[in-house]
Design a protein around this motif. Structure first.
Motif, PDB file in Angstrom:
ATOM      1  N   TRP A 156       5.527   3.999   1.145  1.00 38.69           N
ATOM      2  CA  TRP A 156       6.535   4.933   0.636  1.00 38.69           C
ATOM      3  C   TRP A 156       7.123   5.738   1.792  1.00 38.69           C
ATOM      4  O   TRP A 156       8.339   5.864   1.926  1.00 38.69           O
ATOM      5  CB  TRP A 156       5.888   5.831  -0.398  1.00 38.69           C
ATOM      6  N   SER A 157       6.258   6.263   2.649  1.00 38.18           N
ATOM      7  CA  SER A 157       6.730   7.037   3.791  1.00 38.18           C
ATOM      8  C   SER A 157       7.554   6.178   4.746  1.00 38.18           C
ATOM      9  O   SER A 157       8.629   6.577   5.192  1.00 38.18           O
ATOM     10  CB  SER A 157       5.539   7.648   4.534  1.00 38.18           C
ATOM     11  N   LEU A 158       7.039   4.982   5.051  1.00 39.45           N
ATOM     12  CA  LEU A 158       7.754   4.100   5.978  1.00 39.45           C
ATOM     13  C   LEU A 158       9.133   3.717   5.466  1.00 39.45           C
ATOM     14  O   LEU A 158      10.112   3.742   6.204  1.00 39.45           O
ATOM     15  CB  LEU A 158       6.941   2.829   6.231  1.00 39.45           C
ATOM     16  N   PHE A 159       9.191   3.365   4.191  1.00 43.07           N
ATOM     17  CA  PHE A 159      10.446   2.836   3.672  1.00 43.07           C
ATOM     18  C   PHE A 159      11.426   3.920   3.252  1.00 43.07           C
ATOM     19  O   PHE A 159      12.533   3.621   2.823  1.00 43.07           O
ATOM     20  CB  PHE A 159      10.172   1.842   2.550  1.00 43.07           C
ATOM     21  N   GLU A 160      11.043   5.174   3.414  1.00 42.71           N
ATOM     22  CA  GLU A 160      12.029   6.245   3.309  1.00 42.71           C
ATOM     23  C   GLU A 160      12.864   6.301   4.581  1.00 42.71           C
ATOM     24  O   GLU A 160      13.974   6.784   4.582  1.00 42.71           O
ATOM     25  CB  GLU A 160      11.359   7.604   3.086  1.00 42.71           C
ATOM     26  N   ARG A 161      12.290   5.800   5.682  1.00 38.50           N
ATOM     27  CA  ARG A 161      12.960   5.842   6.982  1.00 38.50           C
ATOM     28  C   ARG A 161      13.553   4.510   7.401  1.00 38.50           C
ATOM     29  O   ARG A 161      14.382   4.445   8.287  1.00 38.50           O
ATOM     30  CB  ARG A 161      11.970   6.314   8.043  1.00 38.50           C
ATOM     31  N   VAL A 162      13.091   3.418   6.791  1.00 39.21           N
ATOM     32  CA  VAL A 162      13.552   2.079   7.147  1.00 39.21           C
ATOM     33  C   VAL A 162      14.090   1.415   5.890  1.00 39.21           C
ATOM     34  O   VAL A 162      13.424   1.413   4.853  1.00 39.21           O
ATOM     35  CB  VAL A 162      12.380   1.236   7.723  1.00 39.21           C
ATOM     36  N   HIS A 163      15.254   0.846   5.988  1.00 41.55           N
ATOM     37  CA  HIS A 163      15.847   0.174   4.828  1.00 41.55           C
ATOM     38  C   HIS A 163      15.163  -1.177   4.590  1.00 41.55           C
ATOM     39  O   HIS A 163      14.967  -1.951   5.524  1.00 41.55           O
ATOM     40  CB  HIS A 163      17.339  -0.044   5.024  1.00 41.55           C
ATOM     41  N   ILE A 164      14.795  -1.419   3.349  1.00 38.20           N
ATOM     42  CA  ILE A 164      14.291  -2.735   2.949  1.00 38.20           C
ATOM     43  C   ILE A 164      15.087  -3.188   1.733  1.00 38.20           C
ATOM     44  O   ILE A 164      15.642  -2.368   1.004  1.00 38.20           O
ATOM     45  CB  ILE A 164      12.777  -2.722   2.634  1.00 38.20           C
ATOM     46  N   SER A 165      15.120  -4.468   1.521  1.00 39.44           N
ATOM     47  CA  SER A 165      15.874  -4.999   0.385  1.00 39.44           C
ATOM     48  C   SER A 165      15.198  -4.627  -0.929  1.00 39.44           C
ATOM     49  O   SER A 165      13.987  -4.371  -0.974  1.00 39.44           O
ATOM     50  CB  SER A 165      15.983  -6.527   0.487  1.00 39.44           C
ATOM     51  N   MET A 210      -5.182   9.978  -1.996  1.00 39.46           N
ATOM     52  CA  MET A 210      -4.910   8.826  -1.138  1.00 39.46           C
ATOM     53  C   MET A 210      -3.417   8.572  -0.986  1.00 39.46           C
ATOM     54  O   MET A 210      -2.955   8.230   0.110  1.00 39.46           O
ATOM     55  CB  MET A 210      -5.605   7.578  -1.677  1.00 39.46           C
ATOM     56  N   VAL A 211      -2.654   8.731  -2.050  1.00 42.06           N
ATOM     57  CA  VAL A 211      -1.195   8.580  -1.938  1.00 42.06           C
ATOM     58  C   VAL A 211      -0.658   9.617  -0.953  1.00 42.06           C
ATOM     59  O   VAL A 211       0.113   9.295  -0.049  1.00 42.06           O
ATOM     60  CB  VAL A 211      -0.506   8.712  -3.309  1.00 42.06           C
ATOM     61  N   ALA A 212      -1.071  10.870  -1.123  1.00 37.37           N
ATOM     62  CA  ALA A 212      -0.604  11.939  -0.236  1.00 37.37           C
ATOM     63  C   ALA A 212      -1.067  11.698   1.200  1.00 37.37           C
ATOM     64  O   ALA A 212      -0.289  11.871   2.147  1.00 37.37           O
ATOM     65  CB  ALA A 212      -1.107  13.289  -0.743  1.00 37.37           C
ATOM     66  N   THR A 213      -2.307  11.274   1.381  1.00 43.61           N
ATOM     67  CA  THR A 213      -2.843  11.011   2.715  1.00 43.61           C
ATOM     68  C   THR A 213      -2.087   9.872   3.393  1.00 43.61           C
ATOM     69  O   THR A 213      -1.688   9.987   4.559  1.00 43.61           O
ATOM     70  CB  THR A 213      -4.343  10.667   2.650  1.00 43.61           C
ATOM     71  N   GLY A 214      -1.876   8.777   2.678  1.00 39.73           N
ATOM     72  CA  GLY A 214      -1.127   7.653   3.236  1.00 39.73           C
ATOM     73  C   GLY A 214       0.281   8.055   3.636  1.00 39.73           C
ATOM     74  O   GLY A 214       0.765   7.695   4.718  1.00 39.73           O
ATOM     75  N   PHE A 215       0.938   8.822   2.779  1.00 38.59           N
ATOM     76  CA  PHE A 215       2.297   9.278   3.060  1.00 38.59           C
ATOM     77  C   PHE A 215       2.317  10.136   4.320  1.00 38.59           C
ATOM     78  O   PHE A 215       3.127   9.933   5.216  1.00 38.59           O
ATOM     79  CB  PHE A 215       2.852  10.057   1.867  1.00 38.59           C
ATOM     80  N   GLY A 226      -0.190  -5.421  -8.971  1.00 34.27           N
ATOM     81  CA  GLY A 226      -1.253  -6.378  -9.264  1.00 34.27           C
ATOM     82  C   GLY A 226      -2.572  -6.009  -8.602  1.00 34.27           C
ATOM     83  O   GLY A 226      -3.640  -6.313  -9.110  1.00 34.27           O
ATOM     84  N   PHE A 227      -2.492  -5.327  -7.474  1.00 39.00           N
ATOM     85  CA  PHE A 227      -3.694  -4.956  -6.722  1.00 39.00           C
ATOM     86  C   PHE A 227      -4.438  -3.802  -7.399  1.00 39.00           C
ATOM     87  O   PHE A 227      -5.650  -3.815  -7.504  1.00 39.00           O
ATOM     88  CB  PHE A 227      -3.295  -4.569  -5.294  1.00 39.00           C
ATOM     89  N   THR A 228      -3.694  -2.805  -7.823  1.00 37.17           N
ATOM     90  CA  THR A 228      -4.309  -1.687  -8.537  1.00 37.17           C
ATOM     91  C   THR A 228      -4.229  -1.986 -10.026  1.00 37.17           C
ATOM     92  O   THR A 228      -3.401  -2.769 -10.458  1.00 37.17           O
ATOM     93  CB  THR A 228      -3.589  -0.365  -8.230  1.00 37.17           C
ATOM     94  N   THR A 229      -5.072  -1.352 -10.798  1.00 38.31           N
ATOM     95  CA  THR A 229      -5.083  -1.708 -12.213  1.00 38.31           C
ATOM     96  C   THR A 229      -5.522  -0.549 -13.087  1.00 38.31           C
ATOM     97  O   THR A 229      -6.685  -0.166 -13.069  1.00 38.31           O
ATOM     98  CB  THR A 229      -5.950  -2.941 -12.481  1.00 38.31           C
ATOM     99  N   PHE A 230      -4.592   0.002 -13.802  1.00 42.19           N
ATOM    100  CA  PHE A 230      -4.911   1.094 -14.712  1.00 42.19           C
ATOM    101  C   PHE A 230      -5.619   0.584 -15.959  1.00 42.19           C
ATOM    102  O   PHE A 230      -6.521   1.241 -16.472  1.00 42.19           O
ATOM    103  CB  PHE A 230      -3.636   1.852 -15.095  1.00 42.19           C
ATOM    104  N   LEU A 247      -3.547   4.453  -1.187  1.00 43.61           N
ATOM    105  CA  LEU A 247      -3.326   4.745   0.223  1.00 43.61           C
ATOM    106  C   LEU A 247      -2.166   3.911   0.764  1.00 43.61           C
ATOM    107  O   LEU A 247      -1.261   4.437   1.426  1.00 43.61           O
ATOM    108  CB  LEU A 247      -4.595   4.472   1.027  1.00 43.61           C
ATOM    109  N   LEU A 248      -2.169   2.610   0.471  1.00 45.96           N
ATOM    110  CA  LEU A 248      -1.078   1.732   0.925  1.00 45.96           C
ATOM    111  C   LEU A 248       0.256   2.152   0.337  1.00 45.96           C
ATOM    112  O   LEU A 248       1.279   2.125   1.019  1.00 45.96           O
ATOM    113  CB  LEU A 248      -1.390   0.275   0.567  1.00 45.96           C
ATOM    114  N   LEU A 249       0.256   2.548  -0.924  1.00 47.68           N
ATOM    115  CA  LEU A 249       1.491   3.009  -1.543  1.00 47.68           C
ATOM    116  C   LEU A 249       2.048   4.204  -0.778  1.00 47.68           C
ATOM    117  O   LEU A 249       3.251   4.265  -0.498  1.00 47.68           O
ATOM    118  CB  LEU A 249       1.249   3.386  -3.008  1.00 47.68           C
ATOM    119  N   GLY A 250       1.192   5.154  -0.440  1.00 48.44           N
ATOM    120  CA  GLY A 250       1.642   6.318   0.315  1.00 48.44           C
ATOM    121  C   GLY A 250       2.200   5.945   1.675  1.00 48.44           C
ATOM    122  O   GLY A 250       3.247   6.449   2.101  1.00 48.44           O
TER     123      GLY A 250
END
Length: 126
Positions: free
Chosen positions: A52-61, A112-117, A75-79, A46-49
């Motif tokens: 991802w959406s936010l930083f498509e619109r805002v530049h980050i380093s 969750m990725v899609a929902t967060g995005f 580190g938070f998620t773990t396959f 969810l956080l990734l989504g």
């Protein structure tokens, strides 16, 4: 060197956060289902989504992107833990639990990725 430090710091913070979620989930559930990993993986997706959406619109380093996505969320998620827990469920004869964990984790993680995005894209305007 800054990029390596960003990934290392983010990874350490994400791993500690996942550990706390596992402790909290473990105290709430004593079943064989790996609730802590499940919650951490879905929350991370969810956080990734959202990010991802936010930083498509805002530049980050690039360093902050590495810190957040590769480090913290990596580190938070773990396959690997998810895979081990699934195999462990099969080993102890919990085949229905194993298949349920496998299917539900993957389906909900993508959702969750899609929902967060979509939520971030719709409700957070920058």
């Amino acid at each position: 060197m800054e990029k390596i430090f960003a990934v290392a710091l983010g990874g350490a913070m994400g791993s500690v956060a996942r550990y706390f979620i596992t402790l909290i989930a473990g105290s709430a559930h004593s079943q064989t289902f790996p609730t802590g990993t499940f919650i951490a993986n879905l929350l991370g997706c969810l956080l990734l989504g959202v990010f991802w959406s936010l930083f498509e619109r805002v530049h980050i380093s690039n360093e902050f992107r590495l810190f957040l996505f590769t480090g913290f969320l990596g580190g938070f998620t773990t396959f690997s833990t998810f895979a081990r827990e699934t195999v462990q469920l099969f080993k102890v004869g919990e085949h229905i639990q194993a298949f349920t964990y496998l299917a539900v984790s993957n389906i909900f993680a993508l959702g969750m990725v899609a929902t967060g995005f979509m939520l971030a894209h719709r409700f957070i305007r920058w």
